[in-house]
Every structure is written in C-alpha cells, then in structure tokens.
Design a protein around this motif. Structure first.
Motif, PDB file in Angstrom:
ATOM      1  N   TRP A  34      -0.155   5.294  -1.792  1.00 54.03           N
ATOM      2  CA  TRP A  34       0.741   5.830  -0.737  1.00 54.03           C
ATOM      3  C   TRP A  34       1.354   7.485  -1.431  1.00 54.03           C
ATOM      4  CZ3 TRP A  34       1.630   2.388   3.635  1.00 54.03           C
ATOM      5  CH2 TRP A  34       2.110   2.987   4.743  1.00 54.03           C
ATOM      6  N   ALA A  42       5.964   3.700   7.568  1.00 54.04           N
ATOM      7  CA  ALA A  42       5.479   2.348   7.539  1.00 54.04           C
ATOM      8  C   ALA A  42       5.052   1.922   9.011  1.00 54.04           C
ATOM      9  CB  ALA A  42       6.495   1.864   7.156  1.00 54.04           C
ATOM     10  N   TYR A  43       5.839   2.371  10.038  1.00 48.17           N
ATOM     11  CA  TYR A  43       5.372   2.064  11.345  1.00 48.17           C
ATOM     12  C   TYR A  43       4.232   2.639  11.699  1.00 48.17           C
ATOM     13  CZ  TYR A  43       5.924   2.463  16.402  1.00 48.17           C
ATOM     14  OH  TYR A  43       5.539   2.030  17.938  1.00 48.17           O
ATOM     15  N   TYR A  46       1.063   0.859   9.689  1.00 51.95           N
ATOM     16  CA  TYR A  46       0.856  -0.563   9.960  1.00 51.95           C
ATOM     17  C   TYR A  46       0.123  -0.551  11.193  1.00 51.95           C
ATOM     18  CZ  TYR A  46       1.882  -5.508  10.590  1.00 51.95           C
ATOM     19  OH  TYR A  46       1.832  -7.018  11.072  1.00 51.95           O
ATOM     20  N   LEU A  47       0.647   0.242  12.221  1.00 50.82           N
ATOM     21  CA  LEU A  47      -0.207   0.091  13.540  1.00 50.82           C
ATOM     22  C   LEU A  47      -1.282   0.869  13.625  1.00 50.82           C
ATOM     23  CD1 LEU A  47       2.919   0.488  16.180  1.00 50.82           C
ATOM     24  CD2 LEU A  47       1.756  -1.535  15.112  1.00 50.82           C
ATOM     25  N   ASP A  51      -3.697  -1.717   5.627  1.00 52.34           N
ATOM     26  CA  ASP A  51      -3.436  -3.156   5.099  1.00 52.34           C
ATOM     27  C   ASP A  51      -2.007  -3.095   4.031  1.00 52.34           C
ATOM     28  OD1 ASP A  51      -3.398  -5.578   3.774  1.00 52.34           O
ATOM     29  OD2 ASP A  51      -5.264  -5.456   3.331  1.00 52.34           O
ATOM     30  N   MET A  52      -1.072  -3.474   4.368  1.00 46.28           N
ATOM     31  CA  MET A  52       0.141  -3.292   3.807  1.00 46.28           C
ATOM     32  C   MET A  52       0.138  -4.271   2.484  1.00 46.28           C
ATOM     33  SD  MET A  52       1.699  -0.962   5.700  1.00 46.28           S
ATOM     34  CE  MET A  52       3.349  -0.732   5.103  1.00 46.28           C
ATOM     35  N   LEU A  74       9.562   1.673   4.510  1.00 44.74           N
ATOM     36  CA  LEU A  74       8.248   1.123   4.035  1.00 44.74           C
ATOM     37  C   LEU A  74       8.226   0.027   3.258  1.00 44.74           C
ATOM     38  CD1 LEU A  74       5.282   1.510   3.394  1.00 44.74           C
ATOM     39  CD2 LEU A  74       5.865   3.466   1.646  1.00 44.74           C
ATOM     40  N   CYS A  77       9.284  -2.692   5.149  1.00 45.85           N
ATOM     41  CA  CYS A  77       8.024  -3.400   5.815  1.00 45.85           C
ATOM     42  C   CYS A  77       7.072  -4.172   5.096  1.00 45.85           C
ATOM     43  CB  CYS A  77       7.039  -2.240   6.422  1.00 45.85           C
ATOM     44  SG  CYS A  77       5.865  -2.572   7.320  1.00 45.85           S
ATOM     45  N   ILE A  78       6.672  -3.756   3.808  1.00 41.75           N
ATOM     46  CA  ILE A  78       5.929  -4.507   2.844  1.00 41.75           C
ATOM     47  C   ILE A  78       6.611  -5.815   2.733  1.00 41.75           C
ATOM     48  CG2 ILE A  78       5.049  -4.848   0.646  1.00 41.75           C
ATOM     49  CD1 ILE A  78       4.793  -1.800   0.798  1.00 41.75           C
ATOM     50  N   VAL A  81       6.322  -8.201   5.882  1.00 46.27           N
ATOM     51  CA  VAL A  81       4.922  -8.524   6.230  1.00 46.27           C
ATOM     52  C   VAL A  81       4.614  -9.843   5.385  1.00 46.27           C
ATOM     53  CG1 VAL A  81       2.611  -8.155   6.217  1.00 46.27           C
ATOM     54  CG2 VAL A  81       4.062  -6.311   7.299  1.00 46.27           C
TER      55      VAL A  81
END
Length: 257
Positions: A34, A42-43, A46-47, A51-52, A74, A77-78, A81
């Motif tokens: 990244w 992140a949004y 991910y969408l 692959d986070m 970010l 989000c990781i 998930v």
C-alpha cells in the motif's frame, strides 16, 4: 505481472465528485503493498476486492492530510476484517507501516486503538522512511529518496519522499509530492518502466517533457490538481504532444505491468 490499483487520484482539494485523495496499491506474488493512504482508501480497496489479509506494508510518502487522512481507517479496516471473519494476516500475521514522521503514526494509532487499553490482533512493526533501501522481500524492493516538497533543508531530517519500486522485473517510480521533477533523477536513472507523477504542483506539460527527457516508458498522472480537475480532456490533449505514452488516472483504475 504486478497489478496496480489507483484508489484515490485527487490532490488535497475540497471534496470532488468521484475522486478521493491519493492512494494506490501494488499486488505482486499474492501480496499487497500500500502506498499512501488518502481518505476512503480502505473502503475503496476493500470493495474493489483487494485482499486485506494480504497487505504486508503501508508506505507513506509524507504526512499531509491528502496522503494520511485514511490511514487510521485503513488500519481499523484490517483489524475489523480479522475480527469479523476470524482471519489473520498472511505474512506471519505481521503488518509493517513506514512513515517519515513517527508522531503522525502515534496519533493515528491512538485514534485507532489505545496502545495501553487494547492490543492489535496482529504484529504491528513501525518503521521510519529514510533514504536508501526501505523494504525488500521475495516480491518487491522499495528504495526511498527525500525530496523538497516540504521546503526542508535536512537539518531536522527529511519528511517527504519519493520511491523506486522494483517488482516482477519492472522499475516503477512514484513521485509522491515533489519539489521539482528533476529530484527523481537518481531513482529513474537510465529510465524506468512506469513513472507515477503528481500534478497537484506541476503542469502536465512540464511532467511530460521531463518524462520524455529521462527515457520513461510509461507515464501516469495522479494526485490531480486544478489543471486536470478543471479540464481533463484538455490535459489529455497536452499529453499527446509528447513521445512518452501517458494516462491520467482515475479512482479505481487498474493496470498490469
């Protein structure tokens, strides 16, 4: 082949329709790397199916809001998930974050998760961005070089960097925000396969002329300033006047190299 996904292509403007601040990822060898973390990266990632759990590194070029404004989200989000799906990061459950200003990362991590009250469900390694070889694994090699975007003289260190990314036999140079394109000369060397250059601070024509003079094979514009925001079609016509093939990136654009 390596795959690049441009998650955000706008400079630090007010909100623009269909555009978010600067961020892109490189996928190589099943891993995700990244670069910069503008708002909503992140949004979007991910969408877009990034692959986070495959994210190995997050590398920040400099600590301006349009490059770090989405970093807290970010990391969160990781973490979310991992928690939601009972997963772990694929690289020994380890995430490395490289920033040129540790105080910014300290603030981000405080927002995400109090260091004293909670623990991350993965090993977080905090690294400084400094000149020279920054990171290397079996898929990618990243070299950093400071620039003068922040108008520093180096007496208190450097806090703005450009990167040479070597992967799949290709050389990719990412300007970050740069004082002048010529500062990239040591990274480009005798040429590179792809130059990802900002236009928030430099005219399209100047960057095209520079890329052509340095033997760049492909040019991509990101971090768009008013010239492109206000006249993308006109800017595209400008690029056609130069020999170096160029594209103006847009959010969610992908390509293989």
């Amino acid at each position: 082949m390596a795959k690049i996904t441009y998650l955000g292509t706008c400079s630090g403007t007010e909100p623009m329709p269909g555009m978010h601040h600067c961020s892109f990822v490189i996928e190589s060898g099943g891993a995700v790397y990244w670069f910069d973390a503008g708002e909503s990266c992140a949004y979007t990632g991910y969408l877009q199916g990034i692959d986070m759990m495959a994210v190995r590194t997050i590398m920040i070029s400099h600590p301006h809001m349009d490059h770090v404004g989405g970093l807290a989200n970010l990391i969160s989000c990781i973490r979310k998930v991992i928690s939601r799906y009972k997963l772990q990061l694929k690289n020994d459950n380890t995430l490395r974050i490289f920033t040129p200003d540790r105080t910014v990362l300290d603030a981000v991590l405080t927002v995400v998760c109090s260091r004293t009250a909670h623990k991350f469900p993965f090993t977080l390694i905090e690294e400084d961005v400094r000149d020279g070889l920054l990171y290397e694994d079996e898929n990618i090699r990243v070299t950093a070089l400071h620039n003068t975007h922040l108008k520093e003289d180096g007496s208190n260190g450097w806090h703005s960097y450009s990167f040479l990314i070597e992967t799949e036999g290709k050389r990719i140079v990412y300007s970050g925000d740069v004082g002048k394109p010529e500062e990239l000369d040591p990274l480009i060397g005798d040429g590179c396969d792809l130059l990802i250059h900002e236009t928030g601070h430099h005219p399209v024509a100047d960057v095209c002329a520079y890329a052509e003079s340095r033997g760049v094979k492909q040019l991509r514009f990101n971090h768009h300033g008013r010239e492109i925001i206000g006249g993308r079609e006109l800017a595209e016509k400008v690029t056609l006047q130069y020999a170096c093939p160029a594209k103006i990136c847009y959010d969610t654009m992908t390509e293989e190299i």
